[in-house]
Scaffold this motif. Structure first.
Motif, PDB file in Angstrom:
ATOM      1  N   TYR A 138       0.851  -1.191   0.000  1.00  0.00           N
ATOM      2  CA  TYR A 138       0.000   0.000   0.000  1.00  0.00           C
ATOM      3  C   TYR A 138       0.879   1.231   0.000  1.00  0.00           C
ATOM      4  CZ  TYR A 138      -3.272   3.561   1.684  1.00  0.00           C
ATOM      5  OH  TYR A 138      -4.014   4.692   1.825  1.00  0.00           O
ATOM      6  N   ALA A 139       0.717   2.057  -1.023  1.00  0.00           N
ATOM      7  CA  ALA A 139       1.555   3.247  -1.129  1.00  0.00           C
ATOM      8  C   ALA A 139       0.697   4.461  -1.443  1.00  0.00           C
ATOM      9  CB  ALA A 139       2.616   3.049  -2.211  1.00  0.00           C
ATOM     10  N   GLY A 140       0.336   5.211  -0.424  1.00  0.00           N
ATOM     11  CA  GLY A 140      -0.381   6.462  -0.610  1.00  0.00           C
ATOM     12  C   GLY A 140      -1.620   6.334  -1.472  1.00  0.00           C
ATOM     13  N   ARG A 141      -1.652   7.089  -2.572  1.00  0.00           N
ATOM     14  CA  ARG A 141      -2.811   7.095  -3.459  1.00  0.00           C
ATOM     15  C   ARG A 141      -2.752   5.999  -4.513  1.00  0.00           C
ATOM     16  NH1 ARG A 141      -6.058  11.518  -3.151  1.00  0.00           N
ATOM     17  NH2 ARG A 141      -5.357  13.210  -1.809  1.00  0.00           N
ATOM     18  N   ALA A 142      -1.714   5.232  -4.546  1.00  0.00           N
ATOM     19  CA  ALA A 142      -1.596   4.151  -5.528  1.00  0.00           C
ATOM     20  C   ALA A 142      -2.378   2.936  -5.053  1.00  0.00           C
ATOM     21  CB  ALA A 142      -0.125   3.801  -5.755  1.00  0.00           C
ATOM     22  N   ASN A 143      -3.713   3.064  -5.053  1.00  0.00           N
ATOM     23  CA  ASN A 143      -4.574   1.977  -4.602  1.00  0.00           C
ATOM     24  C   ASN A 143      -5.932   2.131  -5.282  1.00  0.00           C
ATOM     25  OD1 ASN A 143      -6.557   3.477  -2.680  1.00  0.00           O
ATOM     26  ND2 ASN A 143      -4.516   4.183  -2.049  1.00  0.00           N
ATOM     27  N   TYR A 165     -10.075  -9.100   4.146  1.00  0.00           N
ATOM     28  CA  TYR A 165      -8.794  -9.383   3.477  1.00  0.00           C
ATOM     29  C   TYR A 165      -8.945  -9.240   1.967  1.00  0.00           C
ATOM     30  CZ  TYR A 165      -4.318 -11.489   2.322  1.00  0.00           C
ATOM     31  OH  TYR A 165      -3.052 -11.693   1.831  1.00  0.00           O
ATOM     32  N   ALA A 166     -10.070  -9.710   1.419  1.00  0.00           N
ATOM     33  CA  ALA A 166     -10.297  -9.609  -0.022  1.00  0.00           C
ATOM     34  C   ALA A 166     -10.318  -8.146  -0.453  1.00  0.00           C
ATOM     35  CB  ALA A 166     -11.615 -10.289  -0.384  1.00  0.00           C
ATOM     36  N   ILE A 167     -10.926  -7.273   0.351  1.00  0.00           N
ATOM     37  CA  ILE A 167     -10.982  -5.844   0.020  1.00  0.00           C
ATOM     38  C   ILE A 167      -9.577  -5.248  -0.002  1.00  0.00           C
ATOM     39  CG2 ILE A 167     -11.705  -3.591   0.901  1.00  0.00           C
ATOM     40  CD1 ILE A 167     -14.237  -5.002   1.961  1.00  0.00           C
ATOM     41  N   LEU A 168      -8.789  -5.538   1.018  1.00  0.00           N
ATOM     42  CA  LEU A 168      -7.426  -5.008   1.073  1.00  0.00           C
ATOM     43  C   LEU A 168      -6.582  -5.551  -0.073  1.00  0.00           C
ATOM     44  CD1 LEU A 168      -6.845  -5.312   4.929  1.00  0.00           C
ATOM     45  CD2 LEU A 168      -7.302  -3.216   3.638  1.00  0.00           C
ATOM     46  N   TYR A 169      -6.761  -6.831  -0.378  1.00  0.00           N
ATOM     47  CA  TYR A 169      -6.014  -7.446  -1.480  1.00  0.00           C
ATOM     48  C   TYR A 169      -6.352  -6.761  -2.803  1.00  0.00           C
ATOM     49  CZ  TYR A 169      -4.927 -10.812  -5.144  1.00  0.00           C
ATOM     50  OH  TYR A 169      -4.480 -11.405  -6.297  1.00  0.00           O
ATOM     51  N   VAL A 213      -4.873  -3.201  -3.414  1.00  0.00           N
ATOM     52  CA  VAL A 213      -3.461  -3.050  -3.784  1.00  0.00           C
ATOM     53  C   VAL A 213      -3.072  -3.878  -4.995  1.00  0.00           C
ATOM     54  CG1 VAL A 213      -2.811  -2.500  -1.411  1.00  0.00           C
ATOM     55  CG2 VAL A 213      -2.732  -4.875  -2.173  1.00  0.00           C
ATOM     56  N   ARG A 214      -3.971  -4.749  -5.473  1.00  0.00           N
ATOM     57  CA  ARG A 214      -3.616  -5.630  -6.583  1.00  0.00           C
ATOM     58  C   ARG A 214      -4.378  -5.344  -7.883  1.00  0.00           C
ATOM     59  NH1 ARG A 214       0.781  -7.305  -4.651  1.00  0.00           N
ATOM     60  NH2 ARG A 214       1.174  -9.527  -4.207  1.00  0.00           N
ATOM     61  N   LEU A 215      -5.482  -4.616  -7.824  1.00  0.00           N
ATOM     62  CA  LEU A 215      -6.202  -4.303  -9.050  1.00  0.00           C
ATOM     63  C   LEU A 215      -5.328  -3.455  -9.967  1.00  0.00           C
ATOM     64  CD1 LEU A 215      -9.814  -3.569  -7.724  1.00  0.00           C
ATOM     65  CD2 LEU A 215      -9.097  -5.491  -9.157  1.00  0.00           C
ATOM     66  N   PRO A 216      -5.604  -3.451 -11.268  1.00  0.00           N
ATOM     67  CA  PRO A 216      -4.756  -2.707 -12.219  1.00  0.00           C
ATOM     68  C   PRO A 216      -4.606  -1.235 -11.865  1.00  0.00           C
ATOM     69  CG  PRO A 216      -6.298  -4.137 -13.388  1.00  0.00           C
ATOM     70  CD  PRO A 216      -6.684  -4.195 -11.944  1.00  0.00           C
ATOM     71  N   ARG A 217      -3.447  -0.689 -12.197  1.00  0.00           N
ATOM     72  CA  ARG A 217      -3.156   0.707 -11.867  1.00  0.00           C
ATOM     73  C   ARG A 217      -4.118   1.664 -12.543  1.00  0.00           C
ATOM     74  NH1 ARG A 217       3.489   1.009 -12.235  1.00  0.00           N
ATOM     75  NH2 ARG A 217       3.915  -0.509 -10.562  1.00  0.00           N
ATOM     76  N   LEU A 218      -4.696   1.251 -13.648  1.00  0.00           N
ATOM     77  CA  LEU A 218      -5.655   2.093 -14.350  1.00  0.00           C
ATOM     78  C   LEU A 218      -6.801   2.519 -13.438  1.00  0.00           C
ATOM     79  CD1 LEU A 218      -6.593   3.292 -17.088  1.00  0.00           C
ATOM     80  CD2 LEU A 218      -7.810   1.150 -17.498  1.00  0.00           C
ATOM     81  N   LEU A 219      -7.138   1.663 -12.456  1.00  0.00           N
ATOM     82  CA  LEU A 219      -8.255   1.946 -11.553  1.00  0.00           C
ATOM     83  C   LEU A 219      -7.864   2.841 -10.384  1.00  0.00           C
ATOM     84  CD1 LEU A 219      -9.820  -1.638 -11.428  1.00  0.00           C
ATOM     85  CD2 LEU A 219     -10.481   0.288 -12.887  1.00  0.00           C
ATOM     86  N   VAL A 222      -6.930   5.818 -10.384  1.00  0.00           N
ATOM     87  CA  VAL A 222      -7.341   7.214 -10.537  1.00  0.00           C
ATOM     88  C   VAL A 222      -8.796   7.434 -10.132  1.00  0.00           C
ATOM     89  CG1 VAL A 222      -5.676   7.574 -12.387  1.00  0.00           C
ATOM     90  CG2 VAL A 222      -8.002   6.860 -12.955  1.00  0.00           C
ATOM     91  N   VAL A 223      -9.574   6.352 -10.028  1.00  0.00           N
ATOM     92  CA  VAL A 223     -10.993   6.484  -9.697  1.00  0.00           C
ATOM     93  C   VAL A 223     -11.142   7.005  -8.266  1.00  0.00           C
ATOM     94  CG1 VAL A 223     -13.204   5.298  -9.457  1.00  0.00           C
ATOM     95  CG2 VAL A 223     -11.606   4.624 -11.275  1.00  0.00           C
ATOM     96  N   GLY A 224     -11.807   8.124  -8.123  1.00  0.00           N
ATOM     97  CA  GLY A 224     -12.065   8.670  -6.799  1.00  0.00           C
ATOM     98  C   GLY A 224     -10.929   9.447  -6.182  1.00  0.00           C
ATOM     99  N   GLN A 225      -9.810   9.589  -6.889  1.00  0.00           N
ATOM    100  CA  GLN A 225      -8.686  10.304  -6.302  1.00  0.00           C
ATOM    101  C   GLN A 225      -8.914  11.804  -6.268  1.00  0.00           C
ATOM    102  OE1 GLN A 225      -6.412   9.035  -4.715  1.00  0.00           O
ATOM    103  NE2 GLN A 225      -6.233   6.912  -5.361  1.00  0.00           N
TER     104      GLN A 225
END
Length: 430
Positions: free
Chosen positions: A36-41, A314-318, A321-327, A329-332
Motif C-alpha cells: 500500500y503506497a499512498g494514493r496508488a490503490n 482481506y479480499a478488500i485489502l487485497y 493493492v492488486r487491481l490494475p493501476r488504471l483503476l 485514478v478512480v475517486g482520487q
C-alpha cells in the motif's frame, strides 16, 4: 544453455513474465505496508462499486417491493465493504493527526454533504410531493412528523425520523413498510459516526500508538462473538443476547441495533487492525484468491455476516493493492461515492412515485443512476469539495501553537472517506 524463451519488445526487453515468475509472485507475500503506497490503490474504485451495489439492491426493494435476490444481501455486502475501507483509512488518519484535526476532518467529510441533502429533501422533494397530492402546503412544516422535526432529528447523523408526514407513503416501498421513508440509506451514518468516536477515544488514551495489541484483542473478542452468534443461529435459529435488541439511545444518534453494530463494527475494527499491523499483515495472490473464494461461497450460502467477514476484509485489502493501476485514478480527485450514497434512495422514491418503475427494472435502474450521479456530481463539486478546502483551517486561538512536527506528530496524508449506506434495517434487505 538456452533459457526459457520470452516475448520481446522492439528494444529487446522482456514484455511478458515467464510462468515461473508468475508462480513465484503468486506465492510470495509482502507486508501490506509495502504493497500500500499512498494514493496508488483502488479504494476509490471499490467504494464506487459498493455504492452502485447499494443502488442496485434498492432498485428492487423501492421500485418493486421485493429483494434483488433471496440469497445474497447485496446492499449489506456493499455497506460492510464501506466499513472495512473506513476502518483502515480512518485509523491511519487518527494516528497521523491531532485529535482536534482528526475530528475536524471527519466533520467536514460527513456533515456538509448530509446537511445539504436533508435541506434538499425537506424544502424541495417533500413540498413538491405534498403539494402535488393536496394542492397546498398546510401542515407540512410544524407537525410532529413535519419538516422542522425531520431536520432536527436527523441533522447530526442519527436517522431518528424516517419520513415527513405521508410523503411517499403510496410508493411500492411505502406500501411495503407502511410509513413514509424519504432516505432510508442514512440509517448507517450513526454507526459510522460512532466508530469514528471510538477511534478518537483510542487515540486520546494513546492505544493506537503504544498499545495496538488492545485493538487486536478487541477484534479477536468480537470475532468470537460472531462465531458464537453464527453457531446459535445455525443450531437454534435465533440470536444471542449480545446481538438482540439495541444499544440504548445515544445522544444525537439514537439507538443502534446490536447485530448491525457487531457486523459493521467488526469490519471497521478489522480494517483498523490491518492498518496498525500493516507491517506484519502478508498480502499474496494465493491468500487473496482464497479470501475472494471464501467470501463468495459464504455469501451465496447466506452466511456472509459471520466469520466470513474476516475473509471479506482481506479480499478488500487485497483488491485495493492488486487491481490494475488504471483503476487507481478512480475517486482520487473527484469522489462521488458519498453523494451516490446519500441521494440514491430519495431519487428512487421520487421516480417510483412518478411511476418510473413501470419502465422495467433495467430502465428504472438506468434513470435512477442518471439522476443520482447528477446530484452526486453537484454535491461533490458544490458542497463536499468546497468544505474540504477548510481541512487545514485552525482557530485563531490555536494559530500560535507549535506545528505538528514540533510536537512529535506527523501531518495526515490527504484522504477522502465516504460513509456507507443501505436500506432501512427494519425493511426486507436485498
Amino acid at each position: 544453455m538456452l533459457g526459457r524463451p520470452q516475448f520481446l519488445d522492439p528494444h529487446g526487453d522482456a514484455m511478458l513474465p515467464s510462468a515461473r515468475q508468475v508462480g513465484r509472485r503468486a506465492v510470495t507475500a509482502v507486508p501490506l505496508s509495502n504493497a500500500y503506497a499512498g494514493r496508488a490503490n483502488s479504494f476509490g474504485f471499490l467504494r464506487l462499486c459498493f455504492a452502485v451495489a447499494v443502488v442496485l439492491a434498492h432498485t428492487a426493494v423501492i421500485g418493486y417491493a421485493r429483494p434483488l435476490t433471496e440469497v445474497v444481501d447485496v446492499a449489506g455486502l456493499g455497506v460492510a465493504g464501506f466499513f472495512g475501507i473506513s476502518g483502515f483509512l480512518i485509523t491511519r488518519s487518527a494516528r497521523r493527526a491531532s485529535l482536534p484535526r482528526y475530528l475536524w476532518h471527519r466533520a467536514l467529510r460527513i456533515w456538509p454533504g448530509l446537511w445539504v441533502c436533508l435541506l434538499f429533501i425537506s424544502f424541495v422533494v417533500a413540498p413538491i410531493v405534498w403539494y402535488a397530492e393536496r394542492g397546498d402546503l398546510d401542515g407540512l412544516w410544524r407537525h410532529p412528523a413535519g419538516v422542522v422535526n425531520f431536520l432536527q432529528a436527523n441533522w447530526w447523523g442519527g436517522y431518528r425520523q424516517q419520513g415527513i408526514m405521508d410523503v411517499f407513503r403510496d410508493t411500492p416501498y411505502g406500501d411495503l413498510v407502511r410509513r413514509s421513508v424519504l432516505d432510508g440509506s442514512l440509517w448507517t451514518l450513526s454507526y459510522e459516526i460512532f466508530c469514528y468516536l471510538i477511534v478518537a477515544s483510542l487515540a486520546v488514551v494513546a492505544v493506537l500508538r503504544r498499545a495496538r495489541w488492545l485493538v487486536l484483542a478487541a477484534a479477536v473478542l468480537v470475532f468470537g462473538l460472531l462465531l458464537w452468534n453464527q453457531y446459535e443461529a445455525l443450531r437454534f435459529g435465533g440470536s444471542t443476547y449480545f446481538t438482540s435488541g439495541s444499544i440504548g439511545t445515544l445522544p444525537l444518534l439514537g439507538a443502534l441495533s446490536k447485530i448491525w453494530f457487531l457486523r459493521f463494527g467488526f469490519m471497521f475494527l478489522v480494517g483498523a487492525v490491518a492498518d496498525l499491523y500493516s507491517d506484519k499483515l502478508p498480502i499474496s495472490d494465493v491468500l487473496g484468491v482464497l479470501a475472494i473464494v471464501v467470501t463468495g461461497w459464504q455469501t451465496l450460502e447466506g452466511h456472509l455476516f459471520g466469520p466470513a467477514l474476516l475473509a471479506y476484509e482481506y479480499a478488500i485489502l487485497y483488491l485495493a493493492v492488486r487491481l490494475p493501476r488504471l483503476l487507481h485514478v478512480v475517486g482520487q480527485k473527484n469522489d462521488y461515492s458519498y453523494g451516490i450514497y446519500i441521494y440514491s434512495f430519495v431519487v428512487q422514491q421520487m421516480l417510483a412515485w412518478l411511476g418510473a418503475a413501470a419502465w422495467g427494472f433495467v430502465g428504472y435502474f438506468a434513470v435512477v443512476m442518471v439522476f443520482t450521479v447528477v446530484l452526486a456530481f453537484l454535491s461533490w463539486h458544490l458542497v463536499e469539495k468546497q468544505a474540504l478546502r477548510f481541512k487545514d483551517w485552525t482557530p485563531r486561538f490555536r494559530r500560535g501553537a507549535p506545528p505538528a512536527e514540533a510536537s512529535g506528530e506527523r501531518q495526515p496524508e490527504p484522504e477522502r472517506v465516504p460513509v456507507p449506506a443501505t436500506a432501512d434495517a427494519s425493511a426486507p434487505r436485498g
